[in-house]
Motif scaffolding. Structure first.
Motif, PDB file in Angstrom:
ATOM      1  N   ILE A   1      32.093  62.639  59.828  1.00 35.11           N
ATOM      2  CA  ILE A   1      33.489  62.343  60.167  1.00 35.11           C
ATOM      3  C   ILE A   1      33.550  61.271  61.240  1.00 35.11           C
ATOM      4  N   ARG A   2      32.695  61.405  62.261  1.00 32.85           N
ATOM      5  CA  ARG A   2      32.671  60.410  63.334  1.00 32.85           C
ATOM      6  C   ARG A   2      32.256  59.043  62.811  1.00 32.85           C
ATOM      7  N   ARG A   3      31.200  59.003  61.992  1.00 33.32           N
ATOM      8  CA  ARG A   3      30.718  57.720  61.474  1.00 33.32           C
ATOM      9  C   ARG A   3      31.745  57.068  60.560  1.00 33.32           C
ATOM     10  N   ALA A   4      32.376  57.874  59.694  1.00 37.04           N
ATOM     11  CA  ALA A   4      33.379  57.321  58.784  1.00 37.04           C
ATOM     12  C   ALA A   4      34.560  56.758  59.574  1.00 37.04           C
ATOM     13  N   GLY A   5      34.976  57.469  60.635  1.00 37.79           N
ATOM     14  CA  GLY A   5      36.066  56.974  61.462  1.00 37.79           C
ATOM     15  C   GLY A   5      35.712  55.666  62.148  1.00 37.79           C
ATOM     16  N   ASP A   6      34.484  55.571  62.655  1.00 31.65           N
ATOM     17  CA  ASP A   6      34.047  54.336  63.314  1.00 31.65           C
ATOM     18  C   ASP A   6      34.015  53.165  62.330  1.00 31.65           C
ATOM     19  N   ILE A   7      33.492  53.414  61.133  1.00 30.74           N
ATOM     20  CA  ILE A   7      33.405  52.353  60.122  1.00 30.74           C
ATOM     21  C   ILE A   7      34.801  51.906  59.695  1.00 30.74           C
ATOM     22  N   ALA A   8      35.703  52.878  59.514  1.00 30.34           N
ATOM     23  CA  ALA A   8      37.060  52.551  59.067  1.00 30.34           C
ATOM     24  C   ALA A   8      37.821  51.761  60.122  1.00 30.34           C
ATOM     25  N   THR A   9      37.670  52.125  61.393  1.00 32.35           N
ATOM     26  CA  THR A   9      38.381  51.395  62.442  1.00 32.35           C
ATOM     27  C   THR A   9      37.769  50.015  62.674  1.00 32.35           C
ATOM     28  N   ASP A  10      36.459  49.904  62.491  1.00 33.82           N
ATOM     29  CA  ASP A  10      35.818  48.591  62.632  1.00 33.82           C
ATOM     30  C   ASP A  10      36.281  47.622  61.546  1.00 33.82           C
ATOM     31  N   ALA A  11      36.758  48.173  60.426  1.00 37.64           N
ATOM     32  CA  ALA A  11      37.199  47.314  59.317  1.00 37.64           C
ATOM     33  C   ALA A  11      38.573  46.704  59.576  1.00 37.64           C
ATOM     34  N   GLY A  12      39.261  47.152  60.607  1.00 38.13           N
ATOM     35  CA  GLY A  12      40.582  46.604  60.948  1.00 38.13           C
ATOM     36  C   GLY A  12      40.554  45.950  62.311  1.00 38.13           C
ATOM     37  N   PRO A  13      41.664  45.369  62.734  1.00 36.82           N
ATOM     38  CA  PRO A  13      41.727  44.729  64.055  1.00 36.82           C
ATOM     39  C   PRO A  13      41.539  45.755  65.168  1.00 36.82           C
ATOM     40  N   ARG A  14      40.443  45.650  65.921  1.00 36.48           N
ATOM     41  CA  ARG A  14      40.162  46.599  66.986  1.00 36.48           C
ATOM     42  C   ARG A  14      41.246  46.576  68.069  1.00 36.48           C
ATOM     43  N   ALA A  15      41.843  45.394  68.278  1.00 29.43           N
ATOM     44  CA  ALA A  15      42.863  45.280  69.324  1.00 29.43           C
ATOM     45  C   ALA A  15      44.068  46.164  69.020  1.00 29.43           C
ATOM     46  N   HIS A  16      44.362  46.367  67.739  1.00 29.02           N
ATOM     47  CA  HIS A  16      45.498  47.211  67.375  1.00 29.02           C
ATOM     48  C   HIS A  16      45.262  48.666  67.796  1.00 29.02           C
ATOM     49  N   PHE A  17      44.017  49.128  67.650  1.00 27.57           N
ATOM     50  CA  PHE A  17      43.699  50.497  68.059  1.00 27.57           C
ATOM     51  C   PHE A  17      43.712  50.605  69.584  1.00 27.57           C
ATOM     52  N   ALA A  18      43.159  49.613  70.251  1.00 28.37           N
ATOM     53  CA  ALA A  18      43.103  49.639  71.717  1.00 28.37           C
ATOM     54  C   ALA A  18      44.502  49.624  72.320  1.00 28.37           C
ATOM     55  N   ALA A  19      45.427  48.928  71.672  1.00 27.94           N
ATOM     56  CA  ALA A  19      46.795  48.821  72.187  1.00 27.94           C
ATOM     57  C   ALA A  19      47.692  49.970  71.742  1.00 27.94           C
ATOM     58  N   GLY A  20      47.171  50.858  70.906  1.00 28.90           N
ATOM     59  CA  GLY A  20      47.981  51.966  70.414  1.00 28.90           C
ATOM     60  C   GLY A  20      48.877  51.608  69.248  1.00 28.90           C
ATOM     61  N   ARG A  21      48.715  50.409  68.706  1.00 28.08           N
ATOM     62  CA  ARG A  21      49.547  50.025  67.567  1.00 28.08           C
ATOM     63  C   ARG A  21      49.065  50.712  66.293  1.00 28.08           C
ATOM     64  N   ALA A  22      47.760  50.941  66.176  1.00 28.04           N
ATOM     65  CA  ALA A  22      47.203  51.600  64.995  1.00 28.04           C
ATOM     66  C   ALA A  22      46.535  52.902  65.416  1.00 28.04           C
ATOM     67  N   GLU A  23      46.519  53.859  64.502  1.00 32.39           N
ATOM     68  CA  GLU A  23      45.966  55.179  64.806  1.00 32.39           C
ATOM     69  C   GLU A  23      45.166  55.691  63.612  1.00 32.39           C
ATOM     70  N   LEU A  24      43.963  56.191  63.880  1.00 32.04           N
ATOM     71  CA  LEU A  24      43.192  56.887  62.858  1.00 32.04           C
ATOM     72  C   LEU A  24      43.716  58.314  62.782  1.00 32.04           C
ATOM     73  N   LEU A  25      44.376  58.647  61.678  1.00 31.02           N
ATOM     74  CA  LEU A  25      45.014  59.952  61.555  1.00 31.02           C
ATOM     75  C   LEU A  25      44.031  61.040  61.161  1.00 31.02           C
ATOM     76  N   TYR A  26      43.328  60.825  60.064  1.00 29.93           N
ATOM     77  CA  TYR A  26      42.433  61.836  59.512  1.00 29.93           C
ATOM     78  C   TYR A  26      41.230  61.177  58.869  1.00 29.93           C
ATOM     79  N   VAL A  27      40.181  61.981  58.741  1.00 26.83           N
ATOM     80  CA  VAL A  27      39.049  61.634  57.883  1.00 26.83           C
ATOM     81  C   VAL A  27      38.763  62.863  57.032  1.00 26.83           C
ATOM     82  N   GLU A  28      38.702  62.684  55.721  1.00 29.31           N
ATOM     83  CA  GLU A  28      38.401  63.796  54.836  1.00 29.31           C
ATOM     84  C   GLU A  28      37.468  63.329  53.723  1.00 29.31           C
ATOM     85  N   ARG A  29      36.875  64.279  53.035  1.00 30.61           N
ATOM     86  CA  ARG A  29      35.950  63.948  51.954  1.00 30.61           C
ATOM     87  C   ARG A  29      36.694  63.293  50.800  1.00 30.61           C
ATOM     88  N   ASP A  30      36.085  62.259  50.235  1.00 29.97           N
ATOM     89  CA  ASP A  30      36.656  61.610  49.056  1.00 29.97           C
ATOM     90  C   ASP A  30      36.305  62.446  47.835  1.00 29.97           C
TER      91      ASP A  30
END
Length: 222
Positions: free
Chosen positions: A54-83
């Protein structure tokens, strides 16, 4: 992709079992006589995601988008679940749900854990999964920051607990998504909170909506 749900849900817990060796006084026998830790077992394709996955998938998913958006609170990782897709049943894959409050867009990124990369991405508007725990906390913080509502929440907590409210961690929170046919909450990510106080009573928040996209609070008119 999970369907649109209006009620808050909590992710299922993943149980892990670890082996331990109990050393008793006087246990000085040779190594071969002592218990040995079993080798780690890799999860099967249909097993729940491990905390590390779950931790690795979240890190990979957030790295695929603009990191600044997460740092500024504009984007949020809501959930990680099995595909649960059947396109490759032998692969360990996860789906990460990312919400962009600036564009009110939900993006679902499918992560191949073995390859360590995003293999599919789907984005769209108008889909509102249940609020995450972090969003419930953020909604409570917005209410506490409101001049009138925050004062009322603190006073109610003081009466129920006999001590001042220190932070949102003192509150039991459950949220659900609120949508309206028109106005800000027709598109924004808006949350209604159930707030339970220490004496078991619930704060009356029936007309209060926290707008996470606009970072403000709406008071509904009946």
């Amino acid at each position: 992709m999970r369907g649109v749900m209006m009620l808050a849900v909590s992710a299922g817990a993943v149980a892990t079992i670890t082996a331990a060796v109990l050393l008793l006084p006087g246990d000085g026998g040779p190594p071969s006589a002592r218990a040995e830790l079993p080798a780690a077992v890799s999860p099967a394709p249909g097993d729940p995601l491990t905390p590390d996955e779950i931790r690795r998938a979240g890190d990979i998913a957030t790295d695929a988008g603009p990191r600044a958006h997460f740092a500024a609170g504009r984007a949020e990782l809501l959930y990680v679940e099995r595909d649960d897709g059947k396109s490759d049943e032998g692969a360990r894959r996860a789906e990460a749900y990312v919400y962009d409050y600036g564009t009110d867009t939900l993006t679902v990124r499918t992560v191949d854990l073995a390859r360590g990369k995003v293999v599919r991405e789907v984005s769209g508007t108008g889909t509102q999964p249940p609020p995450s725990k972090r969003e419930e906390t953020r909604a409570a913080e917005l209410i506490l920051a409101h001049p009138r509502l925050g004062e009322g929440m603190r006073a109610a907590y003081q009466r129920a607990a006999g001590k001042p409210l220190r932070s949102t961690a003192d509150l039991w929170l459950r949220g659900l998504i609120y949508t309206a046919p028109r106005g800000d909450c027709a598109e924004h990510r808006c949350v209604r909170l159930f707030v339970r106080l220490p004496d078991g009573t619930f704060l009356d928040t029936s007309r209060v909506v926290a707008d996470l996209s606009a970072k403000k609070v709406h008071i509904l008119e009946w």
